[in-house]
Scaffold this active site. Structure first.
Site, PDB file in Angstrom:
ATOM      1  N   ALA A 111     -20.810  30.397   4.962  1.00  0.00           N
ATOM      2  CA  ALA A 111     -20.856  28.938   4.923  1.00  0.00           C
ATOM      3  C   ALA A 111     -19.897  28.273   3.948  1.00  0.00           C
ATOM      4  O   ALA A 111     -19.576  27.100   4.121  1.00  0.00           O
ATOM      5  CB  ALA A 111     -22.285  28.477   4.607  1.00  0.00           C
ATOM      6  N   ALA A 112     -19.463  28.954   2.889  1.00  0.00           N
ATOM      7  CA  ALA A 112     -18.605  28.302   1.887  1.00  0.00           C
ATOM      8  C   ALA A 112     -17.253  27.929   2.511  1.00  0.00           C
ATOM      9  O   ALA A 112     -16.752  28.652   3.379  1.00  0.00           O
ATOM     10  CB  ALA A 112     -18.407  29.215   0.688  1.00  0.00           C
ATOM     11  N   PRO A 113     -16.689  26.786   2.097  1.00  0.00           N
ATOM     12  CA  PRO A 113     -17.155  25.858   1.054  1.00  0.00           C
ATOM     13  C   PRO A 113     -18.126  24.794   1.535  1.00  0.00           C
ATOM     14  O   PRO A 113     -18.538  23.958   0.751  1.00  0.00           O
ATOM     15  CB  PRO A 113     -15.851  25.206   0.591  1.00  0.00           C
ATOM     16  CG  PRO A 113     -15.000  25.164   1.817  1.00  0.00           C
ATOM     17  CD  PRO A 113     -15.322  26.426   2.583  1.00  0.00           C
ATOM     18  N   GLY A 114     -18.482  24.791   2.834  1.00  0.00           N
ATOM     19  CA  GLY A 114     -19.497  23.865   3.293  1.00  0.00           C
ATOM     20  C   GLY A 114     -19.085  22.903   4.383  1.00  0.00           C
ATOM     21  O   GLY A 114     -19.870  22.040   4.775  1.00  0.00           O
ATOM     22  N   LYS A 116     -18.707  23.270   7.608  1.00  0.00           N
ATOM     23  CA  LYS A 116     -19.590  23.348   8.776  1.00  0.00           C
ATOM     24  C   LYS A 116     -21.038  23.103   8.378  1.00  0.00           C
ATOM     25  O   LYS A 116     -21.779  22.391   9.058  1.00  0.00           O
ATOM     26  CB  LYS A 116     -19.479  24.714   9.449  1.00  0.00           C
ATOM     27  CG  LYS A 116     -18.259  24.903  10.350  1.00  0.00           C
ATOM     28  CD  LYS A 116     -17.025  25.242   9.582  1.00  0.00           C
ATOM     29  CE  LYS A 116     -15.850  25.583  10.488  1.00  0.00           C
ATOM     30  NZ  LYS A 116     -14.610  25.799   9.709  1.00  0.00           N
ATOM     31  N   ASP A 134     -23.322  32.592   1.740  1.00  0.00           N
ATOM     32  CA  ASP A 134     -21.979  33.121   1.543  1.00  0.00           C
ATOM     33  C   ASP A 134     -22.056  34.306   0.588  1.00  0.00           C
ATOM     34  O   ASP A 134     -22.716  34.219  -0.448  1.00  0.00           O
ATOM     35  CB  ASP A 134     -21.016  32.069   0.988  1.00  0.00           C
ATOM     36  CG  ASP A 134     -19.576  32.448   1.270  1.00  0.00           C
ATOM     37  OD1 ASP A 134     -19.032  32.018   2.296  1.00  0.00           O
ATOM     38  OD2 ASP A 134     -19.001  33.221   0.469  1.00  0.00           O
ATOM     39  N   ARG A 139     -18.123  31.190  -4.570  1.00  0.00           N
ATOM     40  CA  ARG A 139     -17.907  30.263  -3.455  1.00  0.00           C
ATOM     41  C   ARG A 139     -19.220  29.589  -3.053  1.00  0.00           C
ATOM     42  O   ARG A 139     -19.232  28.424  -2.639  1.00  0.00           O
ATOM     43  CB  ARG A 139     -17.300  31.000  -2.259  1.00  0.00           C
ATOM     44  CG  ARG A 139     -15.820  31.289  -2.432  1.00  0.00           C
ATOM     45  CD  ARG A 139     -15.292  32.240  -1.359  1.00  0.00           C
ATOM     46  NE  ARG A 139     -15.591  31.803  -0.010  1.00  0.00           N
ATOM     47  CZ  ARG A 139     -14.885  30.902   0.673  1.00  0.00           C
ATOM     48  NH1 ARG A 139     -13.839  30.321   0.115  1.00  0.00           N
ATOM     49  NH2 ARG A 139     -15.220  30.594   1.911  1.00  0.00           N
ATOM     50  N   ASP A 179     -18.688  31.124  11.296  1.00  0.00           N
ATOM     51  CA  ASP A 179     -17.257  30.846  11.136  1.00  0.00           C
ATOM     52  C   ASP A 179     -16.712  32.043  10.365  1.00  0.00           C
ATOM     53  O   ASP A 179     -16.717  32.067   9.139  1.00  0.00           O
ATOM     54  CB  ASP A 179     -17.044  29.539  10.382  1.00  0.00           C
ATOM     55  CG  ASP A 179     -15.583  29.150  10.331  1.00  0.00           C
ATOM     56  OD1 ASP A 179     -14.904  29.248  11.361  1.00  0.00           O
ATOM     57  OD2 ASP A 179     -15.118  28.749   9.251  1.00  0.00           O
ATOM     58  N   CYS A 232     -10.329  31.030  12.767  1.00  0.00           N
ATOM     59  CA  CYS A 232      -9.113  30.211  12.707  1.00  0.00           C
ATOM     60  C   CYS A 232      -7.899  31.118  12.892  1.00  0.00           C
ATOM     61  O   CYS A 232      -6.915  31.024  12.169  1.00  0.00           O
ATOM     62  CB  CYS A 232      -9.037  29.418  11.398  1.00  0.00           C
ATOM     63  SG  CYS A 232      -9.083  30.423   9.892  1.00  0.00           S
TER      64      CYS A 232
END
Length: 468
Positions: A111-114, A116, A134, A139, A179, A232
């Protein structure tokens, strides 16, 4: 920009005659985006008060472009009020395309940095629970700050290996977002340092991590639940390849259609090892087709496989919770009388003088590393209660009795954010001593303690506005 030769050759194979159009986009400037926090303000209201020149991101309902070369939204009181998150436009897509219903149990695995997690939390509208994890503790601290700045209270912030979470949350979640850590090929234009990292750790390294995380997450998803996987990067091994491996191990999963946009390109069936035609439902984002960087998305639904009864044996109330308001410390009870919100007394949890308000239906968390469990209401200091920064950000103006609301133009807004003492003698109306919620244009920033026209500043030191 000089791209790694091995990457160029791969992209020529992937894109064919589109390769020149793709490389030409590296001569264009990167795009900057901000995403409106719809748990605090509507998109329409934000557009009315927005001090920046913005244009809509066409496939994100609450997303906007801004000129990152001329404007600095991170240096504005509205940012400190949590009204928006700064995020690359394509990176807004995964959380946008995972439909969330208030009351659901939602997991953001990496999840970091947040970016999403804040959107997932906003969609929950304070109901259900968001668990944001995370593996990196440092982080995860940044993740916690961003979630609290956004006003998310119904959350757990964890720092664990995803594999360990399986023991605590078997078939627990309605929605999961991954992610995934990846080789970052889609971010080369945004950050040139990603190319060096790509040469050190390429797609094969990351695909092993992704496949492990996917299978672990699959075990935590309820039958009928939805999982959105994103990267990504452009590499087929990390995209269609990783999703293929999940389908091989968990045949009850089915790929779902993703809400379309004209710039999306379908996934590449030829790179899948199983159920190839289904991969046309996945999405590839290329920067020469859209005003954003590269991404890949796959949305999957978990079917009702054998032995898929939801496990609830670990769920029980946390130890030490107060069963009624009468058992809460007196100074805390007095403070809560100022808060115009219905609390469930059984969800208060006092640990080491810290007061939390817990989400419902949590598993036993003994043995798990977490940075935050629930909404930190405040601290008991020698019997006196002091409300937290997290509570201030979680409240709306109308939910608290004592308000100091300054217009954006008032110099005291910046003084408050810098941690300075504030004078309030000029303000009209009675101002009894006590805790006050400080707002800018009606949006909370933090607490202060008022006495005889002087506000003792309680803005969190680590969040303060730093002079440039």
């Amino acid at each position: 920009m000089e791209l790694p030769k091995a990457f160029e050759e791969k992209m020529k194979t992937l894109l064919g005659e589109e390769f020149d159009a793709y490389t030409a986009c590296y001569e264009e400037p990167r795009y900057y985006g901000l995403r409106v926090n719809t748990s605090k303000i509507s998109v329409e209201e934000f557009q009315k008060i927005c001090p920046f020149s913005i244009t809509p991101v066409p496939w994100i309902e609450n997303g906007f472009y801004y000129d990152g070369e001329k404007e600095s939204p991170a240096r504005h009181p509205y940012y400190y009020a949590g009204l928006y998150y700064l995020q690359e436009p394509s990176a807004m897509t995964p959380a946008n395309r995972l439909d969330i219903t208030p009351g659901e149990r939602v997991l953001d695995v990496c999840a970091a940095p947040g970016g999403k997690a804040t959107e997932l939390g906003a969609k929950l509208q304070g109901e259900g629970v968001l668990i944001a994890n995370d593996i990196s503790n440092s982080r995860a601290k940044g993740l916690l700050k961003n979630l609290e700045l956004f006003g998310i209270g119904n959350m757990l912030v964890l720092s664990e290996e995803p594999g360990k979470l399986m023991d605590y949350f078997p078939e627990y979640f309605d929605k999961i977002l991954i992610d995934a850590p990846c080789s970052g090929e889609g971010m080369f234009r945004k950050d040139k340092k990603m190319m060096k990292a790509w040469e050190e750790h390429g797609p094969e390294f990351f695909s092993k991590l992704q496949r492990s995380i996917l299978t672990q997450a699959a075990a935590m998803l309820k039958p009928g639940g939805m999982l959105l996987y994103s990267t990504c990067t452009f590499d087929p091994l990390e995209n269609e390849g990783s999703v293929s491996r999940l389908l091989e191990q968990y045949p009850e999963f089915e790929l779902q259609e993703i809400r379309p946009y004209e710039g999306f390109r379908e996934g590449r069936p030829e790179y899948a090892s199983i159920r190839q035609e289904e991969f046309r439902k996945t999405v590839r984002i290329f920067p020469h087709h859209m005003k954003g960087e590269g991404h890949y998305l796959a949305l999957l639904k978990k079917g009702n496989g054998e032995g898929s009864e939801t496990q609830t044996s670990r769920i029980h109330p946390a130890k030490g919770r107060s069963a009624s308001y009468e058992k809460l410390p007196e100074d805390l009870r007095n403070f809560l009388q100022l808060v115009h919100r219905p609390f469930d007394a059984g969800r208060f949890d006092i640990r080491k003088d810290r007061v939390y308000y817990m989400p419902e239906g949590l598993p036993d968390l003994t043995g798990i590393r977490f940075l935050r469990s629930g909404l930190l209401i405040g601290e008991l200091k020698k019997g006196r209660f002091e409300p937290s920064q997290a509570l201030a950000m979680n409240l709306k103006k109308e939910e608290y009795e004592n308000i100091l609301d300054f217009p954006l133009s008032d110099e005291r807004v910046i003084k408050y954010l810098k941690g300075e003492t504030i004078l309030t003698d000029d303000l009209t109306g009675p101002k009894e001593k006590g805790w006050y919620l400080v707002c800018v244009d009606g949006y909370p920033l933090g607490f202060g303690k008022l006495s005889q026209g002087t506000l003792k500043n309680k803005y969190l030191p680590g969040w303060r506005w730093m002079s440039s």
